[in-house]
Structure formats: C-alpha cells, structure tokens
Enzyme design. Structure first.
Site, PDB file in Angstrom:
ATOM      1  N   HIS A  33       0.861  -1.277   0.027  1.00 16.59           N
ATOM      2  CA  HIS A  33      -0.098   0.048   0.000  1.00 16.59           C
ATOM      3  C   HIS A  33       0.740   1.144   0.060  1.00 16.59           C
ATOM      4  O   HIS A  33       1.284   1.706   0.977  1.00 16.59           O
ATOM      5  CB  HIS A  33      -0.970   0.031   1.334  1.00 16.59           C
ATOM      6  CG  HIS A  33      -1.844  -1.296   1.197  1.00 16.59           C
ATOM      7  ND1 HIS A  33      -1.303  -2.247   1.695  1.00 16.59           N
ATOM      8  CD2 HIS A  33      -3.142  -1.384   1.188  1.00 16.59           C
ATOM      9  CE1 HIS A  33      -2.238  -3.340   1.651  1.00 16.59           C
ATOM     10  NE2 HIS A  33      -3.575  -2.546   1.377  1.00 16.59           N
ATOM     11  N   HIS A 265      -4.036   3.274  -3.446  1.00 14.44           N
ATOM     12  CA  HIS A 265      -4.250   2.647  -1.978  1.00 14.44           C
ATOM     13  C   HIS A 265      -3.645   1.330  -1.632  1.00 14.44           C
ATOM     14  O   HIS A 265      -2.666   1.183  -0.525  1.00 14.44           O
ATOM     15  CB  HIS A 265      -5.687   2.366  -1.662  1.00 14.44           C
ATOM     16  CG  HIS A 265      -6.113   1.471  -0.548  1.00 14.44           C
ATOM     17  ND1 HIS A 265      -6.059   1.968   0.750  1.00 14.44           N
ATOM     18  CD2 HIS A 265      -5.967   0.047  -0.527  1.00 14.44           C
ATOM     19  CE1 HIS A 265      -6.484   0.868   1.477  1.00 14.44           C
ATOM     20  NE2 HIS A 265      -6.408  -0.022   0.894  1.00 14.44           N
ATOM     21  N   GLU A 414     -17.831  -3.875  24.837  1.00 15.83           N
ATOM     22  CA  GLU A 414     -16.951  -4.821  25.020  1.00 15.83           C
ATOM     23  C   GLU A 414     -15.916  -4.842  24.027  1.00 15.83           C
ATOM     24  O   GLU A 414     -14.728  -5.092  24.188  1.00 15.83           O
ATOM     25  CB  GLU A 414     -17.773  -6.246  24.889  1.00 15.83           C
ATOM     26  CG  GLU A 414     -19.137  -6.276  25.711  1.00 15.83           C
ATOM     27  CD  GLU A 414     -20.254  -5.582  25.542  1.00 15.83           C
ATOM     28  OE1 GLU A 414     -19.977  -4.941  24.296  1.00 15.83           O
ATOM     29  OE2 GLU A 414     -21.373  -5.772  26.112  1.00 15.83           O
ATOM     30  N   HIS A 476     -28.482 -15.035  25.277  1.00 24.92           N
ATOM     31  CA  HIS A 476     -27.769 -14.895  26.395  1.00 24.92           C
ATOM     32  C   HIS A 476     -26.887 -16.195  26.774  1.00 24.92           C
ATOM     33  O   HIS A 476     -25.825 -16.247  27.543  1.00 24.92           O
ATOM     34  CB  HIS A 476     -28.236 -14.215  27.664  1.00 24.92           C
ATOM     35  CG  HIS A 476     -28.342 -12.670  27.774  1.00 24.92           C
ATOM     36  ND1 HIS A 476     -29.057 -12.449  26.613  1.00 24.92           N
ATOM     37  CD2 HIS A 476     -28.040 -11.735  28.334  1.00 24.92           C
ATOM     38  CE1 HIS A 476     -29.278 -11.152  26.622  1.00 24.92           C
ATOM     39  NE2 HIS A 476     -28.535 -10.637  27.894  1.00 24.92           N
TER      40      HIS A 476
HETATM   41  C1  LIG Z   1     -11.666  -4.691   9.846  1.00 27.81           C
HETATM   42  C2  LIG Z   1     -10.941  -4.681   8.299  1.00 27.81           C
HETATM   43  N1  LIG Z   1     -11.954  -4.504   7.548  1.00 27.81           N
HETATM   44  C3  LIG Z   1     -11.369  -4.424   6.179  1.00 27.81           C
HETATM   45  C4  LIG Z   1     -10.120  -4.318   5.924  1.00 27.81           C
HETATM   46  C5  LIG Z   1      -9.447  -4.421   4.420  1.00 27.81           C
HETATM   47  N2  LIG Z   1      -9.034  -2.715   4.162  1.00 27.81           N
HETATM   48  C6  LIG Z   1      -7.785  -2.569   4.139  1.00 27.81           C
HETATM   49  S1  LIG Z   1      -7.420  -1.071   3.887  1.00 27.81           S
HETATM   50  C7  LIG Z   1      -9.060  -0.853   3.754  1.00 27.81           C
HETATM   51  C8  LIG Z   1      -9.433   0.753   3.293  1.00 27.81           C
HETATM   52  C9  LIG Z   1      -8.988   1.832   4.331  1.00 27.81           C
HETATM   53  O1  LIG Z   1      -9.255   3.159   3.762  1.00 27.81           O
HETATM   54  P1  LIG Z   1      -8.738   4.102   4.519  1.00 27.81           P
HETATM   55  O2  LIG Z   1      -8.331   4.078   5.805  1.00 27.81           O
HETATM   56  O3  LIG Z   1      -9.096   5.380   4.094  1.00 27.81           O
HETATM   57  O4  LIG Z   1      -7.024   4.048   4.066  1.00 27.81           O
HETATM   58  P2  LIG Z   1      -6.410   4.500   2.825  1.00 27.81           P
HETATM   59  O5  LIG Z   1      -7.187   4.546   1.655  1.00 27.81           O
HETATM   60  O6  LIG Z   1      -6.564   6.069   3.144  1.00 27.81           O
HETATM   61  O7  LIG Z   1      -5.223   4.092   2.795  1.00 27.81           O
HETATM   62  C10 LIG Z   1      -9.834  -1.901   3.702  1.00 27.81           C
HETATM   63  C11 LIG Z   1     -11.256  -2.011   3.548  1.00 27.81           C
HETATM   64  C12 LIG Z   1      -9.355  -4.183   7.069  1.00 27.81           C
HETATM   65  N3  LIG Z   1      -7.938  -4.314   6.879  1.00 27.81           N
HETATM   66  N4  LIG Z   1      -9.714  -4.350   8.222  1.00 27.81           N
END
Ligand SMILES: Cc1ncc(C[n+]2csc(CCOP(=O)(O)OP(=O)(O)O)c2C)c(N)n1
Length: 669
Positions: A33, A265, A414, A476
């Site tokens: 990334h 990204h 939680e 529960h």
């Molecule tokens: C809980 C979770 N869901 C999905 C992902 C997959 N994922 C990695 S980065 C991302 C998008 C993040 O967007 P942003 O925070 O705006 O990062 P940027 O594009 O600015 O690097 C996703 C959906 C993950 N890493 N964790």
C-alpha cells in the site's frame, strides 16, 4: 552535531525519503500500500522530527511516546520511519524484503517483529482501541510513579477506514469520557478508501463526532508542516481531553497521475508512475538510495531524546528495585511466588469451607486475595461488574481525569474494552482483566484474536458460561462459543469446575506471560469437588483424573465446568452397579494438548469415553475418540430456570450414567 544535521536536512527531502522508500519497497514486493505512507509522509516527518519522544537506541524505554499505526496497511510508513531514525534491527535489507517470509517487514506491522512496532495492526480500528489503552496505561502509571518516571504521549495514525469501524465509536467515547489528554489521533483525512472516494459510503462530520465525545479537535492541511506542527503543539497543551487532528492529505502524494485516487491505495504504482513521482517530487536517487544529509538528518531525529532517556534512566535507578521491575514486568519471580502461595492458601480455604459457590463468585474471592499482592493488575467490566464479580475491596474506580484507581468501568463497550486491554498490556506495567458475559466474546473476538496473535497477557473474565445462566434465554446462553474460542491459537480457554479449580485457573492465567486467557465462569452455584487439598496446581496440565474407580476402569467420564459434578454423580451411581467409571476434569484443553502423548494417554485411559459439557459438540471428537459419546447441546438454549433447562436438554447425571451403561454394553457385545 546532531541538531545541525537535522537542521540541514529539509523537511521536503525528509518526507520524500519516506515516500520513495514506500513506493520502492511496494514496487519491489509487487504488493502493498504505497498511497497512505506517501500521503502521511509530511505529518509523520513533523511528528518524528519535532515531537515524538523516543530513542532508537533504546526502543524499550518505558517512558517513550507510543506511536500506533492504526491504519496498518500503511506499514511501509512505519518501517521507513524505523529505518530512517536508526532502529538497529530495521535495516535497508529488511525494507528490500518487505512482505517476504521471515522478514521484519510483514504486510501489516506485527508486534514483536521489530522494536518500534508497538502493536499489531491491520484489522482497522483496533490500533485506535490499543492507543486508548496505552494512553490510559500512561495515566495509571503516572498516578503511581509520578512525572519523572511516566509522562508521555500516545500518538495514533488512523484513516477513514479506522473511523468507519464500529470499534472507533466505543474507543473514542471511552477516551473522551476518561479525559485521556495524552492521546493525540492524527486522522489521515484523504477521503479515499478501497472502493473509491469515501463519499460512496460515509458522510459523517468526524470533527463533530469527536467533539461530541469531548475531544479537542483541529483541522489542518496535512501537507503544510508548520500547520501540522502548530496543531500538534496545541493538542499537547490540552491536558484534559484527547485530541483529534484531521489532516487533509492527498493519498499517493507525488504520483503524477494516480495521486488522490484509490489506485494508489493497495497496489504498486508501476514503473512509469514511480519514475513520474520521482520527477514530480524532485527525488533523483535510485531505489533505496538515500542522500547522506537526508539520512543524517533522520538519524539525528532518532537520537534527539538521548539525554532525556539518560535523565530518565538515572531517575529510574533511584526507584525501589521492585517498583523499577514492575514498570516492565509486573509479575516477576518474586510476585509469581507470592501468587502461588496465595492461591495455595485460597484453595485450602475453599476445600475446608466446602461452600457451594458459582465460579464467578469464587473468582471474585480469588481476586480479593490477589489484588493486594499484584499491584500491576487493573480490572474492569463492560457494565456487568456485579454479575462478573470483577470488583474487589481493593478496587478503586478510575474516574475521568483521576487515574489513581485500578478498576475501569468500560461501559457497554465490549469491543473497546478488549482492544483497550490489549493496549494496557502492550504498554507494559499492567496486567489487565475485564469481564462481560461469555456469549459476548463475539463482541470482543477481533481483539481477543489480537491478544492471542501478539501473545499478550490479557485475562477475560467471561461469566454466565452456558444454559446454566437460565432465564435470560438463548440470546445470552453461549453454545458454540467455547468451541470457537478453543479453535483460536495461543488462547487458553479455562472452564473451572469448582472454586478450587477456579483459583488454579487464575494462577495459570496470571503466570501465562505470552498467552491470553478466557475464564469461562458460571452464574449458578457449584459444589466443591476437590475435597482433598493439595498445593499442586492440578489444572496446570489441562486435565487430570479426579476420580479413579476402585473397580477397573470400564468407562472414562470427561467433564468441564458446571458439568463435572454431573460426571461425578454418574460415576457414583455406576460404582453402585459395579461399573468402574473414572472422572476426568478438563479445565483447559489447550494445556492438555501441550502435554506429552504418554501423559494424555494416562489420564484418558483406554476405556470408552463420554464427555459432558453444556455446549456444542464441536471439537470433542478429539477427546472422546471414535465410538465415544458426547452429552451436551445440539442447538440453541431456551429461557427457563437452569434446572429445567438441564433436564430439557438431557444434560443430566442420569443421562451420563445411561450412556455409560449403553457404551459398556456395546463394548461387551
Ligand atoms: C476490519 C477491516 N476491514 C477491512 C479491511 C480491508 N481494508 C484494508 S485498508 C481498507 C480501506 C481503508 O481506507 P482508509 O483508511 O481510508 O485508507 P487509505 O485508503 O487512506 O489508505 C480496507 C477496507 C481491514 N484491513 N480491516
């Protein structure tokens, strides 16, 4: 000299060094990334060269500022910073090996892979929760040790993704409520995520959201170093509230055609785009090649706080040895010995009294005894304090802005409780425990998984562990939870059968330095089954023979928790019929798995086996073997008094005895 080097390196060159390393490492790995590190390079440069209190030669300095990269996919930002600032383990070679097997630079930052990686991130939002825990740990320890020893900030870089996650709501709300003034979140406000512009999915006003939770907020141009510096300075001055700085950035900053788009990204930019970025940024150096003055500037940043470190070390030397050790190791050998002695005494008392207690009550009694001798333990509950039995006479409530206590009302949060506990443990100096109902491990699970992956000593006090909770009904009543938790690597799932085992399990949990523990405890009272006292911790091997029949073993009955007493009752009935039934208690199958084959065979024997547990059968085949019988739940529970439910679902001593007769009959035929 060092200050000079830092002055001579320009901000742009230093930030571009991060950008170049990120895009080149991703290019070389052909995955990763680049966009986030390129976008946040300016903010990170300001933070690391002007504010962050750290010393790359002493990564374990307990009073260092913590830096959490919650947006873990931007791992190259962290790796570049660790290399540039001179952490010895983070070499250029490691950056070239980005995302390769056995490198210190995995796809997402992993705790323990290299000094300077404060936590494992990747599942979005978790880092934010950890940062809340670290900022809380800092205040708790500050209250105990004073400013000279503990007085640092926690900085967290979070992206749109982190802030979209539900856990962010809980974490932000908790931090705002507790007034964690040493927490500063730098929001990478680039308005891009994977699918495209964030406007596809979200239109929250983040500033207003944080403000509603009592945060100090600011919005800055994330590419204007002076504006970023001023915002950080202001945030540091706000001591009674955490701070959010929304840094408007351009994802993939510098990439000629892809900057500002989701294309940067999570994929390599491509050779042409990388070349174009070099041109645009005015960076004329080959991949992984850094001009001397730039590297010298960065290395100077890594050593900027050396004298502060030395002053701290001198102050720490003046502490009592025990207090100094407790800063990093709250359960050292001396405390361990005290725990073992206290547990032996508690066990003896439980056996002597023979009182019928729910294991949640026994747990509370054990805590009463332990808390005064393990000052590093910090408890809490997600709004179920009375039910979980997590509060003791030695517990003092932590209040907003008042951190002299050792008990956190996490509220009905939680997930954040679990992530916060990870942060408390990671910070060092604290062993956290926190309670809720076992069924809500589902609400904590992503953080429990990270406790296990990071090898953190976090103790989950999970009560109301079966249909035995009765009237609250199937929403529960955990059914599949024990199996699901047992499936997780490096997690101890302990289900004590009586107060004595409960004490033993607490000892094991506290002494398990690199493994989190789930204590699955009952709501309902249980008889004391361990009627003969021994100092030895019988639960330590995971399973042991509670009753060996006088007659030869015809059958082995295995039970856990509240159902062990059913096995004992069944064995007694069978004994009257001349059937030799051994009873094996298995409080922790993970620990039993770790025993030698011979030890396991000795406990389990060669007779046919029956297991009884008021939960799903999944996983029990391993212990009952082919032809074995499992008595437990086959579907969801129901709302009724516990006794009625056990009868209704056929989980009774009579059912166990009948299954044994049947099994023995079959074996004879
Ligand atoms: C809980 C979770 N869901 C999905 C992902 C997959 N994922 C990695 S980065 C991302 C998008 C993040 O967007 P942003 O925070 O705006 O990062 P940027 O594009 O600015 O690097 C996703 C959906 C993950 N890493 N964790």
């Amino acid at each position: 000299m060092q200050d000079q080097a830092l002055k001579e390196a320009t901000h742009n060159d230093m930030a571009n060094a991060i950008r170049a390393l990120a895009m080149d490492a991703v290019q070389q790995a052909d995955s990763g990334h680049p966009g986030m590190p390129m976008g946040m390079a300016d903010v990170a440069t300001v933070l690391f060269t002007r504010f962050l209190k750290f010393d790359s030669a002493h990564p374990d300095w307990p009073d260092r500022d913590r830096f959490v990269l919650s947006a873990g996919h931007g791992s190259m930002l962290l790796y570049a910073l660790l290399y540039l600032t001179g952490y010895p383990e983070m070499t250029l070679e490691e950056l070239k090996n980005f995302r390769q097997l056995h490198s210190r630079t995995p796809g997402h930052p992993e705790y323990g892979h290299a000094p300077g990686i404060e936590t494992t991130t990747g599942p979005l939002g978790q880092g934010l929760g950890n940062a809340v825990g670290m900022a809380l740990a800092e205040r708790l320890l500050n209250a105990r040790y004073g400013d000279e020893i503990v007085d640092h900030f926690t900085y967290c870089v979070a992206g749109d993704g982190c802030l979209m996650e539900g856990i962010s709501h809980e974490a932000i709300s908790l931090a705002g409520h507790l007034r964690l003034g040493r927490l500063i979140v730098l929001f990478d406000d680039n308005q891009i995520s994977i699918d495209g512009p964030t406007s596809l999915a979200v239109s929250d006003d983040q500033i207003e959201r944080f403000r509603a939770s009592h945060w100090h907020t600011a919005r800055v141009d994330g590419h204007d170093p002076e504006a970023v510096a001023l915002a950080i300075e202001n945030a540091r001055a706000v001591t009674d509230r955490p701070s959010l700085i929304a840094c408007r950035t351009v994802i993939g900053y510098g990439a000629p055609s892809k900057a500002g788009t989701a294309a940067t990204h999570g994929s390599p930019l491509g050779a042409d785009e990388v070349a174009g970025a070099r041109e645009k940024l005015g960076w004329r150096h080959a991949p992984f090649d850094l001009p001397k003055p730039v590297l010298a500037g960065w290395r100077a940043a890594g050593a900027r706080h050396r004298s502060a470190y030395e002053a701290w070390a001198a102050a720490a030397k003046r502490l009592e040895p025990q207090a100094r050790t407790a800063l990093t190791d709250p359960i050292d050998d001396q405390v361990s010995r005290a725990i073992v002695a206290a547990i032996a005494a508690v066990k003896a008392a439980f056996t002597a009294e023979g009182a019928k207690l729910a294991t949640r009550q026994s747990s509370q009694k054990v805590l009463e005894r332990l808390l005064p001798i393990v000052p590093g333990v910090v408890g809490g509950s997600a709004d179920l304090t009375g039910s979980n039995g997590t509060l003791t006479k030695a517990s003092v409530i932590v209040k907003p802005g008042d951190f002299a206590g050792n008990y956190i009302h996490y509220g009905v949060r939680e997930h954040a409780m679990a992530a916060t506990m990870n942060g408390l443990a990671l910070h060092g100096g604290i062993v956290p425990y926190g309670g809720t109902f076992l069924v809500f491990t589902d609400y904590c699970r992503p953080s429990i998984r990270l406790s296990a992956l990071m090898g953190q000593r976090v103790i989950y006090v999970m009560t109301h562990d079966s249909i035995g909770l009765g009237e609250d009904g199937p929403t529960h009543q955990p059914v599949e939870h024990l199996a699901a938790l047992r499936a997780m690597p490096n997690l101890y799932v302990m289900r004590p059968a009586d107060s004595v085992e409960c004490a033993e399990c607490w000892e094991l949990a506290l002494l398990a330095k690199t493994t989190p523990t789930i204590l699955a405890l009952t709501r309902q009272g249980l008889p004391v089954l361990r009627t003969a006292h021994t100092d030895e911790n019988l639960s330590a091997k995971g399973a042991y023979v509670l009753i060996e029949p006088r007659a030869p073993r015809h059958v082995t009955l295995i039970g856990t928790g509240s159902e062990l007493s059913l096995a004992v009752e069944a064995a007694k009935a069978l004994e009257g019929e001349g059937i030799g039934a051994a009873v094996v208690s298995m409080p922790c199958s993970e620990l039993f798995m770790a025993q030698s084959e011979a030890c396991r065979a000795k406990v389990l024997g060669s007779a046919p086996r029956i297991a009884v547990e008021a939960a799903a059968a999944y996983g029990w085949d391993r212990w009952i073997g082919p032809g074995g019988v499992f008595i437990g739940m086959r579907g969801f529970g129901a709302s009724a008094p516990a006794q009625d439910l056990y009868k209704h679902f056929g989980i009774t001593a009579e059912a166990v005895a009948a299954a044994a007769r049947d099994l023995i009959g079959k074996a004879k035929r």
